[in-house]
Design a protein around this motif. Structure first.
Motif, mmCIF file in Angstrom:
data_model
loop_
_atom_site.group_PDB
_atom_site.id
_atom_site.type_symbol
_atom_site.label_atom_id
_atom_site.label_comp_id
_atom_site.label_asym_id
_atom_site.label_seq_id
_atom_site.Cartn_x
_atom_site.Cartn_y
_atom_site.Cartn_z
ATOM 1 N N UNK A 125 73.484 25.003 65.818
ATOM 2 C CA UNK A 125 73.712 26.380 66.261
ATOM 3 C C UNK A 125 74.699 26.410 67.420
ATOM 4 N N UNK A 126 74.525 25.515 68.389
ATOM 5 C CA UNK A 126 75.474 25.428 69.502
ATOM 6 C C UNK A 126 76.866 25.063 69.007
ATOM 7 N N UNK A 127 76.925 24.175 68.046
ATOM 8 C CA UNK A 127 78.219 23.742 67.514
ATOM 9 C C UNK A 127 78.936 24.894 66.826
ATOM 10 N N UNK A 128 78.198 25.725 66.105
ATOM 11 C CA UNK A 128 78.801 26.889 65.451
ATOM 12 C C UNK A 128 79.323 27.869 66.495
ATOM 13 N N UNK A 129 78.529 28.133 67.530
ATOM 14 C CA UNK A 129 78.929 29.082 68.568
ATOM 15 C C UNK A 129 80.218 28.618 69.255
ATOM 16 N N UNK A 130 80.292 27.347 69.582
ATOM 17 C CA UNK A 130 81.495 26.812 70.229
ATOM 18 C C UNK A 130 82.689 26.859 69.289
ATOM 19 N N UNK A 131 82.461 26.582 68.008
ATOM 20 C CA UNK A 131 83.558 26.643 67.035
ATOM 21 C C UNK A 131 84.112 28.055 66.909
ATOM 22 N N UNK A 132 83.280 29.046 67.185
ATOM 23 C CA UNK A 132 83.713 30.443 67.131
ATOM 24 C C UNK A 132 84.444 30.874 68.394
ATOM 25 N N UNK A 133 84.547 29.984 69.371
ATOM 26 C CA UNK A 133 85.311 30.265 70.574
ATOM 27 C C UNK A 133 84.509 30.726 71.770
ATOM 28 N N UNK A 134 83.191 30.804 71.635
ATOM 29 C CA UNK A 134 82.346 31.205 72.767
ATOM 30 C C UNK A 134 81.973 29.979 73.588
ATOM 31 N N UNK A 135 81.494 30.220 74.801
ATOM 32 C CA UNK A 135 81.003 29.129 75.643
ATOM 33 C C UNK A 135 79.485 29.079 75.533
ATOM 34 N N UNK A 136 78.949 27.861 75.577
ATOM 35 C CA UNK A 136 77.511 27.653 75.392
ATOM 36 C C UNK A 136 76.947 26.924 76.599
ATOM 37 N N UNK A 137 75.828 27.418 77.083
ATOM 38 C CA UNK A 137 75.105 26.803 78.204
ATOM 39 C C UNK A 137 73.705 26.462 77.693
ATOM 40 N N UNK A 138 73.423 25.180 77.526
ATOM 41 C CA UNK A 138 72.111 24.744 77.030
ATOM 42 C C UNK A 138 71.194 24.451 78.218
ATOM 43 N N UNK A 139 69.996 25.019 78.197
ATOM 44 C CA UNK A 139 69.061 24.884 79.317
ATOM 45 C C UNK A 139 67.687 24.501 78.789
ATOM 46 N N UNK A 140 66.841 23.951 79.666
ATOM 47 C CA UNK A 140 65.504 23.544 79.229
ATOM 48 C C UNK A 140 64.638 24.781 78.994
ATOM 49 N N UNK A 141 63.731 24.722 78.018
ATOM 50 C CA UNK A 141 62.855 25.867 77.728
ATOM 51 C C UNK A 141 61.806 26.048 78.826
ATOM 52 N N UNK A 142 61.695 27.266 79.321
ATOM 53 C CA UNK A 142 60.653 27.619 80.295
ATOM 54 C C UNK A 142 60.130 29.007 79.956
ATOM 55 N N UNK A 143 59.077 29.419 80.629
ATOM 56 C CA UNK A 143 58.485 30.732 80.410
ATOM 57 C C UNK A 143 59.466 31.838 80.787
ATOM 58 N N UNK A 144 59.331 32.991 80.130
ATOM 59 C CA UNK A 144 60.181 34.140 80.427
ATOM 60 C C UNK A 144 60.017 34.605 81.872
ATOM 61 N N UNK A 145 58.887 34.274 82.492
ATOM 62 C CA UNK A 145 58.668 34.676 83.888
ATOM 63 C C UNK A 145 59.433 33.790 84.866
ATOM 64 N N UNK A 146 59.953 32.667 84.403
ATOM 65 C CA UNK A 146 60.705 31.736 85.249
ATOM 66 C C UNK A 146 62.138 32.235 85.405
ATOM 67 N N UNK A 147 62.689 32.099 86.598
ATOM 68 C CA UNK A 147 64.041 32.593 86.851
ATOM 69 C C UNK A 147 65.089 31.877 86.014
ATOM 70 N N UNK A 148 64.767 30.675 85.548
ATOM 71 C CA UNK A 148 65.723 29.917 84.753
ATOM 72 C C UNK A 148 65.415 29.931 83.261
ATOM 73 N N UNK A 149 64.622 30.908 82.816
ATOM 74 C CA UNK A 149 64.498 31.130 81.377
ATOM 75 C C UNK A 149 65.886 31.506 80.854
ATOM 76 N N UNK A 150 66.190 31.116 79.624
ATOM 77 C CA UNK A 150 67.552 31.301 79.120
ATOM 78 C C UNK A 150 68.000 32.763 79.129
ATOM 79 N N UNK A 151 67.077 33.696 78.922
ATOM 80 C CA UNK A 151 67.428 35.116 78.957
ATOM 81 C C UNK A 151 67.770 35.547 80.387
ATOM 82 N N UNK A 152 67.002 35.067 81.358
ATOM 83 C CA UNK A 152 67.261 35.435 82.755
ATOM 84 C C UNK A 152 68.565 34.842 83.261
#
Length: 375
Positions: A92-119
């Motif tokens: 999935x990351x490889x497809x996104x990068x091939x489409x020209x977007x930038x990808x930031x991969x982060x460790x999975x944490x709870x949505x309440x954590x400031x470093x959840x991927x959505x936050x």
């Protein structure tokens, strides 16, 4: 996208006339149902002035929405930055990068954590806005303390150096979970298409929910057209939506038994299941729900490949598990529609990897639909 008649189910699930139809959303340009959402989110953001050409669209996604945004954004003159958990299938990351977007991969944490991927994705939009505001202040000779609004956001604190080029015109956080453009994409598009493609001859609709946009938009439209149409949720392991729909309480079996793992969901499926109520899901009109298991999803994907020539991803397979469950519950003589969200091509390293499946005891062994109690 067209509706496919899943012929393999017709004689197996019921000896009398019955149709299970799968809407082939994997045929969209970006390869999934999320193309509809990406177009709607960006269109509404541009129309409202929250996003401008040259801006960065950011999103936290486990893959499909990110791929769709990366596909669609350049057509509107925008860029795309995606934050994605590092345990998601690498292709999935490889497809996104091939489409020209930038990808930031982060460790999975709870949505309440400031470093959840959505936050993190939300912060990245703020950073892009700060950069654009600073550039305009310098260009106009304004000094430091005045705060300007750009794309609907205001800079409130000094942030780390930006990841984005100085030419950026601002940032916009797509916010697929809470942005009701998601729901509207399906209420105005997917739902009406299903109604017209079936000529209104539909008895039930079933789908899993992640953001909840598909289930919400389709269910609300169909039930406004005919209140007798039943709409159902199919929920994967680790998600609390089934209990919310059937018992009115949001909790998961794993939480009740005190054995939740480190990841947000204890399931091989990606993009479905959640433990909070999103604004999109709250728009859904749901008559009931079913639980699905990882083994059922894996077995279903292989069944569809062998019997119908359909190579589907994990959420599509889970939706088909739900369709059979609905058929069993309603009995013969009904027309049931579900969504074939995406293909198996973006699930090769996990859901369709025999070695990965063997590690978790998920190696498929079924010949037919005996895993759903059908012989």
């Amino acid at each position: 996208m067209p509706l496919a008649i899943l012929l393999s189910f017709v004689s197996i699930v019921s000896p009398t006339p019955l149709a299970i139809l799968g809407k082939c959303e994997f045929l969209n340009p970006g390869g999934s149902v999320k193309d509809r959402v990406a177009v709607k989110i960006i269109q509404e953001a541009l129309e409202s002035g929250k996003l401008f050409p040259g801006g960065i669209v950011t999103e936290g996604s486990v893959g499909s929405t990110a791929i769709s945004l990366a596909t669609v954004a350049p057509a509107f003159g925008c860029q795309c930055h995606v934050v994605i958990p590092d345990d998601v299938a690498i292709e999935k990351s490889q497809i996104i990068e091939a489409l020209g977007a930038t990808v930031e991969r982060v460790r999975p944490v709870s949505i309440t954590h400031k470093d959840h991927f959505v936050n993190i994705a939300r912060r990245r939009a703020d950073e892009a806005n700060d950069l654009a505001s600073s550039k305009r202040r310098l260009a106009s000779g304004v000094n430091g303390t005045h705060q300007e609004k750009t794309n609907g956001c205001t800079s409130e604190e000094e942030k780390e150096p930006s990841l984005f080029p100085e030419s950026v015109t601002g940032g916009f956080f797509a916010d697929q979970f809470e942005n009701l453009a998601n729901y509207r994409a399906h209420y105005e598009g997917t739902g009406p298409e299903i109604w017209h493609q079936t000529n209104g001859n539909i008895d039930a609709f079933v789908a899993a929910a992640g953001t909840g946009g598909t289930l919400a938009g389709v269910s609300r439209f169909l039930q406004e057209k005919n209140e007798k149409v039943k709409c159902f949720l199919i929920d994967p392991p680790g998600s609390g939506l089934y209990n919310k729909v059937t018992r009115g309480v949001m909790y998961t079996r794993e939480e009740a038994e005190g054995r939740r793992l480190k990841n947000p969901f204890d399931t091989i499926t990606e993009g479905i299941g959640i433990n909070r109520l999103t604004q999109n899901f709250l728009m859904a009109k749901v008559d009931g729900g079913f639980r699905g298991t990882d083994k059922e999803a894996v077995e279903m994907s292989r069944f569809l490949l062998k019997k119908d020539g359909l190579f589907v991803g994990s959420s599509s397979a889970m939706n088909c598990v739900g369709a059979v469950r609905v058929a069993q519950a309603l009995g013969p003589g009904h027309t049931i529609v579900t969504i074939l969200c995406d293909s198996g091509m973006r699930h090769l390293s996990k859901f369709h990897d025999p070695q990965y499946l063997a590690l978790y005891g998920l190696t498929p062994t079924a010949v037919g639909l005996e895993f759903l109690g059908i012989k």
